[in-house]
Design an enzyme around this catalytic site. Sequence first.
Site, mmCIF file in Angstrom:
data_model
loop_
_atom_site.group_PDB
_atom_site.id
_atom_site.type_symbol
_atom_site.label_atom_id
_atom_site.label_comp_id
_atom_site.label_asym_id
_atom_site.label_seq_id
_atom_site.Cartn_x
_atom_site.Cartn_y
_atom_site.Cartn_z
ATOM 1 N N HIS A 219 70.640 61.153 13.059
ATOM 2 C CA HIS A 219 70.279 61.834 14.323
ATOM 3 C C HIS A 219 68.940 61.251 14.780
ATOM 4 C CE1 HIS A 219 70.099 64.827 17.365
ATOM 5 N NE2 HIS A 219 69.957 65.927 16.660
ATOM 6 N N HIS A 258 77.788 56.036 18.750
ATOM 7 C CA HIS A 258 77.511 57.397 19.214
ATOM 8 C C HIS A 258 78.786 58.221 19.159
ATOM 9 C CE1 HIS A 258 76.230 60.781 21.636
ATOM 10 N NE2 HIS A 258 75.012 60.411 21.306
ATOM 11 N N ASP A 308 68.308 55.215 20.532
ATOM 12 C CA ASP A 308 67.273 54.985 19.520
ATOM 13 C C ASP A 308 66.934 53.517 19.311
ATOM 14 O OD1 ASP A 308 66.798 57.693 18.783
ATOM 15 O OD2 ASP A 308 68.803 57.699 17.926
HETATM 16 N N1 COA Z 1 76.840 50.644 11.962
HETATM 17 C C1 COA Z 1 77.929 50.199 11.299
HETATM 18 N N2 COA Z 1 79.110 50.848 11.294
HETATM 19 C C2 COA Z 1 79.189 51.997 11.981
HETATM 20 C C3 COA Z 1 78.095 52.514 12.711
HETATM 21 C C4 COA Z 1 76.888 51.790 12.669
HETATM 22 N N3 COA Z 1 75.804 52.230 13.326
HETATM 23 N N4 COA Z 1 78.447 53.658 13.303
HETATM 24 C C5 COA Z 1 79.742 53.867 12.973
HETATM 25 N N5 COA Z 1 80.171 52.868 12.181
HETATM 26 C C6 COA Z 1 81.497 52.741 11.606
HETATM 27 C C7 COA Z 1 81.708 53.768 10.505
HETATM 28 O O1 COA Z 1 81.281 53.284 9.249
HETATM 29 C C8 COA Z 1 83.189 53.996 10.575
HETATM 30 O O2 COA Z 1 83.829 52.922 9.936
HETATM 31 P P1 COA Z 1 85.232 53.143 9.156
HETATM 32 O O3 COA Z 1 86.196 53.628 10.201
HETATM 33 O O4 COA Z 1 85.538 51.798 8.605
HETATM 34 O O5 COA Z 1 84.961 54.171 8.108
HETATM 35 C C9 COA Z 1 83.495 53.875 12.064
HETATM 36 O O6 COA Z 1 82.458 53.066 12.613
HETATM 37 C C10 COA Z 1 83.526 55.227 12.768
HETATM 38 O O7 COA Z 1 82.266 55.856 12.559
HETATM 39 P P2 COA Z 1 82.043 57.383 12.269
HETATM 40 O O8 COA Z 1 80.991 57.520 11.221
HETATM 41 O O9 COA Z 1 83.345 58.074 12.040
HETATM 42 O O10 COA Z 1 81.501 57.842 13.659
HETATM 43 P P3 COA Z 1 80.712 59.181 13.922
HETATM 44 O O11 COA Z 1 81.095 59.629 15.276
HETATM 45 O O12 COA Z 1 80.906 60.152 12.831
HETATM 46 O O13 COA Z 1 79.199 58.717 13.842
HETATM 47 C C11 COA Z 1 77.035 58.153 14.341
HETATM 48 C C12 COA Z 1 78.353 58.631 14.915
HETATM 49 C C13 COA Z 1 76.014 58.118 15.451
HETATM 50 C C14 COA Z 1 76.557 59.134 13.260
HETATM 51 C C15 COA Z 1 77.219 56.751 13.736
HETATM 52 O O14 COA Z 1 77.608 55.850 14.740
HETATM 53 C C16 COA Z 1 75.978 56.262 13.016
HETATM 54 O O15 COA Z 1 75.785 56.592 11.839
HETATM 55 N N6 COA Z 1 75.104 55.478 13.706
HETATM 56 C C17 COA Z 1 73.868 55.026 13.104
HETATM 57 C C18 COA Z 1 72.827 56.120 13.154
HETATM 58 C C19 COA Z 1 72.312 56.342 14.549
HETATM 59 O O16 COA Z 1 71.991 55.403 15.248
HETATM 60 N N7 COA Z 1 72.188 57.626 14.910
HETATM 61 C C20 COA Z 1 71.685 58.018 16.197
HETATM 62 C C21 COA Z 1 72.756 58.589 17.044
HETATM 63 S S1 COA Z 1 72.208 58.872 18.700
#
Ligand code: COA
Length: 371
Positions: A219, A258, A308
């Site tokens: 987050h 996201h 971010d």
């Molecule tokens: N880098 C690499 N891979 C990523 C990724 C990232 N930043 N974000 C998602 N993925 C991958 C996941 O590992 C997953 O892969 P899989 O299907 O092989 O398991 C796939 O993409 C789907 O991701 P998921 O975790 O299910 O999406 P989510 O909706 O739960 O997560 C976030 C959303 C924001 C938590 C996620 O994109 C993330 O962790 N981003 C990095 C942290 C970040 O920047 N947070 C700020 C958000 S505003």
Amino acid sequence: MSSKKTGGLAGVVAGESAICTVGQGNGLNYRGYSIEDLAKYATFEEVAFLLQFGELPNKIELQEYKEKLTKARSLPEKLKNILENIPKNAHPMDVMRTGCSALGAIEPEFNFQSEQDRVIIRLLGIFPSILLYWHHFHKDGTKLDTNSDEDTIAGYFLEKLHGKSPSQDVRRCMHVSLILYAEHEFNASTFAARICASTLSDTYSAITTGISVLRGPLHGGANEAAMKLIDSFDGIDEAVKGVYKILEDKKLLMGFGHRVYGEDGDPRSPIIKSWSKKLGGDTDTFKISEAIEKVMKKEKPQLPTNADFFSASAYRFLDIPTDYFTPIFIMSRTTGWAAHIKEQRANNKLIRPSSQYIGVENRNYIKLGDR
Ligand code: COA
């Protein structure tokens, strides 16, 4: 419903709100105003007022609001003592969380119907002072003087951090960043703050909850984590190789992806990127950031930069220490949390969902001596 489908409550509509649209074919709007317009024309104080009271302020309302925010910067002696006793190597998010909670004990809110707006303004005004009192006390042994001619949160924070008035561009970039981070519908910290408010708890507790949830790198902590990622590379070639390695290892690249926007992209990202470019476009930090973005666009177009990623380099160009990035998010998002806390209270129903039980079925109790 299968657990995969409901994982992290993705796609679940958890309530109604009149504060913000995130995506939904309509971009990002605060109370109907587009983020692009607000970032171009408004000051952060206008946006804070909009979120807190529902409408943009007129000139007199804005002036009065800013005067209240300025008065709210002062630190009670008891809070200064607490800040002096927080270790100098604590994470600044711990300082903010503790500061918020401690103020709730020093200046409690007894009746949120009549006092919530006062408490919200107090917190918005005092957060920069909390961080920078602790910062200066431990860095150079001085005690922050909260008097200042700067009449905005952006200007006050930068002046007190750097000991001089910021330039016009630097001040404006700070306003834009605070505006972009102000509100984002039912994100994790806001939803948590609403849950807290729904129990009829006080504003300090709900904001402390928001701070606690914001801290994690999935987050708000992502801006700090993105900066650390960018800093870990010595040049563009190393960055490109490094990103491929991270992807190969199936690790996360902070600042990408996201939950709601998905591949449509986060509308805040191009705005803060343009500021980052304006302030530091010819630096290695910016060039490495763009190189990382380029690899991700090619290899993972479904995971564009979120707010971010380029906030990290923008803050670097404002000369802000990396571990203050997420505390700045608090100074901004308190406005969104506050709007949601007020909205929740205005039509309250305890938020208490249910879970689907997937544990062991009924078992016979085995007495302690027989186990
Ligand atoms: N880098 C690499 N891979 C990523 C990724 C990232 N930043 N974000 C998602 N993925 C991958 C996941 O590992 C997953 O892969 P899989 O299907 O092989 O398991 C796939 O993409 C789907 O991701 P998921 O975790 O299910 O999406 P989510 O909706 O739960 O997560 C976030 C959303 C924001 C938590 C996620 O994109 C993330 O962790 N981003 C990095 C942290 C970040 O920047 N947070 C700020 C958000 S505003």
